[in-house]
Design an enzyme around this catalytic site. Structure first.
Site, mmCIF file in Angstrom:
data_model
loop_
_atom_site.group_PDB
_atom_site.id
_atom_site.type_symbol
_atom_site.label_atom_id
_atom_site.label_comp_id
_atom_site.label_asym_id
_atom_site.label_seq_id
_atom_site.Cartn_x
_atom_site.Cartn_y
_atom_site.Cartn_z
ATOM 1 N N HIS A 169 0.850 -1.240 0.043
ATOM 2 C CA HIS A 169 0.162 0.085 -0.078
ATOM 3 C C HIS A 169 0.675 1.211 -0.084
ATOM 4 C CE1 HIS A 169 -3.841 -1.942 0.171
ATOM 5 N NE2 HIS A 169 -3.520 -2.722 1.186
ATOM 6 N N GLU B 111 -6.589 -12.420 6.015
ATOM 7 C CA GLU B 111 -7.409 -11.074 5.995
ATOM 8 C C GLU B 111 -8.616 -11.263 5.086
ATOM 9 O OE1 GLU B 111 -4.827 -8.038 4.412
ATOM 10 O OE2 GLU B 111 -3.670 -9.394 3.242
ATOM 11 N N SER C 169 -8.037 -4.369 8.883
ATOM 12 C CA SER C 169 -8.656 -3.607 7.986
ATOM 13 C C SER C 169 -9.294 -4.674 6.832
ATOM 14 C CB SER C 169 -8.094 -2.499 7.415
ATOM 15 O OG SER C 169 -7.431 -1.729 8.647
ATOM 16 N N ASP C 170 -8.537 -5.521 6.139
ATOM 17 C CA ASP C 170 -9.121 -6.234 5.233
ATOM 18 C C ASP C 170 -9.915 -7.381 5.858
ATOM 19 O OD1 ASP C 170 -8.372 -5.214 2.656
ATOM 20 O OD2 ASP C 170 -6.194 -5.732 3.299
#
Length: 256
Positions: free
Chosen positions: A50, A153, A178-179
């Site tokens: 990212h 994830e 988050s994922d």
């Protein structure tokens, strides 16, 4: 030699289940990475998924960490042998592999980091990792000193956590909160009870297979809770987050 590459102390610390406190490096800057290396973290993730990192930005950051006690861990953008090979050749020994969902994918990541016959890593006799051909017995030593941490994830990854954790050569399990939250229909809400329960389940299954588990937790209360749940390696913040928070606080002090 300065900053001797073998043995891999981070790999040994994970195997011994020693708590390792880390930080995320997302600014793609050798200066900020050097500052993180001076701060005393046990490990640093140099993010290639990212963050705007590639071979040309990562080499200066590795140079900036030479002599630091912080172990550099690269998160590759995808579980792909050629990408992993390039990260190996520039000098990474610790890998965070995103979005691993099956035992086969975990085994592929491991094989990508090992020379034949143990794996499929391509052979170059002179590159930065072997100090341009000057490291004795590099081929054998490299195979024994690579750290593979796989990220879970997705729901499929959760379903296969036992098989993934049992994969030979996998050194640790890392939760992408988050994922994972998005996969569980709680996008942007990793604190939802369903997500937290799933994280605790992943930790428990990793521990059952003798594998250390880790997570990114920039909120102190979250980090301490995960450590209480048995997390071994926790990234407690990021260079981007720290810079943004401190500059915003400074501006607010004088502008409001």
């Amino acid at each position: 030699m300065n900053n001797a590459i073998f043995p891999n102390k981070f790999k040994a610390a994970l195997a011994a289940q020693q708590v390792q406190i880390g930080c995320w490096s997302a600014l793609a800057s050798p200066i900020t990475t050097e500052v993180l290396g001076l701060a005393g973290f046990d490990w640093l993730v140099l993010d290639g998924e990212h963050a705007p990192n590639d071979v040309t930005t990562l080499i200066p950051q590795l140079m900036a960490l030479k002599g630091s006690a912080s172990a550099p861990v690269v998160r590759v953008p995808t579980n792909e042998p050629v990408i992993i090979k390039r990260m190996l050749d520039i000098g990474f020994y610790n890998f965070l592999i995103p979005f691993v969902e099956t035992q086969e994918e975990a085994a592929r990541a491991v094989a990508s980091t090992r020379y034949p016959p143990e794996g499929i890593r391509g052979v170059s006799v002179s590159h930065r990792a072997n100090m341009f051909g000057t490291v004795p017995d590099y081929f054998a030593q490299s195979n024994k000193n690579i750290t593979i941490i796989v990220q879970i994830e997705s729901q499929l990854g959760v379903d296969n956590v036992d098989a993934i954790a049992a994969t030979e050569g996998v050194d640790g399990i890392f939760v992408g909160p988050s994922d994972l939250a998005a996969a569980l229909s709680h996008l942007g809400n990793a604190s939802h009870p369903d997500v937290q329960q799933t994280i605790q389940h992943i930790f428990a299954r990793a521990k059952a297979h003798g594998k250390p588990c880790g997570i990114l937790a920039p909120v102190e209360a979250d980090a301490r809770r995960y450590l209480e749940w048995g997390a071994t390696f926790v990234a407690v913040g990021s260079d981007l987050g720290a810079f943004r928070a401190s500059t915003q606080k400074l501006a607010d002090t004088f502008k409001k």
